[in-house]
Scaffold this motif. Structure first.
Motif, PDB file in Angstrom:
ATOM      1  N   HIS A 107     -44.470 -33.962  -2.495  1.00 33.26           N
ATOM      2  CA  HIS A 107     -44.196 -34.989  -2.324  1.00 33.26           C
ATOM      3  C   HIS A 107     -45.109 -35.491  -0.981  1.00 33.26           C
ATOM      4  O   HIS A 107     -45.773 -36.644  -0.845  1.00 33.26           O
ATOM      5  N   LEU A 158     -41.409 -38.048   4.346  1.00 32.86           N
ATOM      6  CA  LEU A 158     -40.827 -37.127   3.206  1.00 32.86           C
ATOM      7  C   LEU A 158     -40.036 -36.008   3.778  1.00 32.86           C
ATOM      8  O   LEU A 158     -39.440 -35.385   2.827  1.00 32.86           O
ATOM      9  N   HIS A 161     -36.467 -36.088   2.289  1.00 29.54           N
ATOM     10  CA  HIS A 161     -36.237 -35.610   1.033  1.00 29.54           C
ATOM     11  C   HIS A 161     -35.337 -34.409   0.746  1.00 29.54           C
ATOM     12  O   HIS A 161     -34.426 -34.435   0.111  1.00 29.54           O
ATOM     13  N   PHE A 183     -38.158 -34.261  -6.843  1.00 28.13           N
ATOM     14  CA  PHE A 183     -37.115 -35.049  -6.285  1.00 28.13           C
ATOM     15  C   PHE A 183     -36.199 -35.493  -7.238  1.00 28.13           C
ATOM     16  O   PHE A 183     -34.940 -35.346  -7.239  1.00 28.13           O
ATOM     17  N   GLN A 198     -31.906 -42.251  -3.727  1.00 32.02           N
ATOM     18  CA  GLN A 198     -32.936 -43.012  -4.741  1.00 32.02           C
ATOM     19  C   GLN A 198     -33.556 -44.385  -4.003  1.00 32.02           C
ATOM     20  O   GLN A 198     -34.768 -44.334  -4.180  1.00 32.02           O
ATOM     21  N   SER A 201     -36.108 -42.889  -1.545  1.00 33.56           N
ATOM     22  CA  SER A 201     -37.261 -42.473  -2.240  1.00 33.56           C
ATOM     23  C   SER A 201     -38.285 -43.597  -2.759  1.00 33.56           C
ATOM     24  O   SER A 201     -39.387 -43.630  -2.669  1.00 33.56           O
TER      25      SER A 201
END
Length: 321
Positions: A107, A158, A161, A183, A198, A201
């Motif tokens: 990512h 990132l 994450h 992810f 979420q 993200s």
């Protein structure tokens, strides 16, 4: 909570299924996957070596291209060796920390790729819309700073994450219906409230890929407006041809990326194997196609390759003797 429950909720190892529904064809699917990976390695290493050794390619566009090639190598190498081990040796287990590292690398470097596309679009905008100031605006220092900002953005945004994933309880098992750790694939294994990870993200995706794509579209609208104001048809064709390779690469990269991102979150009716195949196309095809497209469509790269081949040819060595 007992040690047994902790182990079940935080497994030390995950199992990667591969492509759901196509397990019987994994060996056959591995043939194009392996071929594409080899071509990606050869093409991107060749591109990096060429840009490094050729002084004529020490320009912002090609320096951003070399950064993109390096990011492509990281993304493909992070995923393909493990995918091939699943297909060839049924080696489906992956340690928790290795899985989280894979999530971060995929990512973060994909985000860097998006940033390099935006940087290359900015370079094309300055080169076509303000050509007399191109060298003054995009100096080597500015180019290096843009590249550094893109890399820092990808790493910093990132980094949470894997931290967020590490805190989730995986009460739905440790089997990931995918060829690599992603992810959302891990989020689907948890039974806890995943609103925060979420939302984070989605926010990061909008602040990186979404804004980058909007910036690229705006850049090319301004480029097209400038190009169609040029007096001669030859000048218009020449200006557009310099952007052709960049547009092709953007389409190849962003199309599967957007499809994979949207289907993971909203495409509940999409067949799992279709989603996984597109997700693999995203990490397979762009790293292979980027050096090919730029090699075919970029005149300076073609000339540099021909110059190297000409200097190394046996006929030229005989003439020198």
């Amino acid at each position: 909570m007992s040690a047994a429950n902790l182990t079940s909720l935080h497994p030390s190892t995950f199992i990667l299924v591969g492509i759901p529904g196509l397990e019987a064809y994994h060996v056959w699917i591995s043939i194009p996957f392996c071929s594409i990976y080899i071509l990606s390695l050869l093409g991107n290493f060749l591109l990096l070596g060429l840009i490094r050794t050729e002084p004529s390619l020490h320009e912002p566009m090609y320096l951003f291209l070399s950064m993109l090639a390096a990011a492509d190598l990281v993304v493909s190498t992070t995923t393909l060796p493990k995918i091939l081990s699943i297909f060839w040796f049924q080696n489906r287990g992956i340690h928790l920390h290795a899985c989280l590292a894979q999530v971060f690398l995929i990512h973060s470097f994909s985000t860097m790729e998006s940033g390099f596309f935006a940087a290359m679009a900015f370079d094309r905008y300055v080169a076509i819309c303000n050509p007399l100031r191109h060298s003054a605006i995009l100096t080597s220092t500015v180019t290096a700073k843009i590249g550094l900002v893109v890399m820092i953005r990808g790493a910093v945004l990132l980094c949470p994450h894997p931290i967020l994933l590490l805190q989730l309880p995986y009460c739905r098992g440790n089997i990931i219906a995918h060829t690599y750790c992603e992810f959302m694939a891990l989020v689907k294994l948890t039974c806890a409230d995943t609103w925060v990870p979420q939302a984070y993200s989605l926010t990061v995706a909008f602040l990186t890929g979404g804004l980058d794509f909007a910036f690229i579209i705006l850049s090319y609208i301004l480029i097209l407006r400038t190009v169609f104001q040029l007096p001669s048809k030859e000048a218009r064709v020449k200006s557009l041809s310099t952007c052709g390779s960049h547009v092709c690469v953007i389409l190849i990269s962003y199309t599967p990326a957007f499809f994979s991102f949207l289907t993971h979150r909203f495409g509940h009716r999409v067949a799992p194997c279709a989603h996984i195949i597109v997700a693999n196309i995203y990490v397979l095809i762009p790293p292979m196609m980027n050096p090919i497209i730029y090699g075919v469509k970029t005149k300076k790269i073609q000339e540099s390759v021909l110059r190297i081949l000409r200097f190394s040819s046996p006929e030229d060595k005989e003439v020198e003797k």
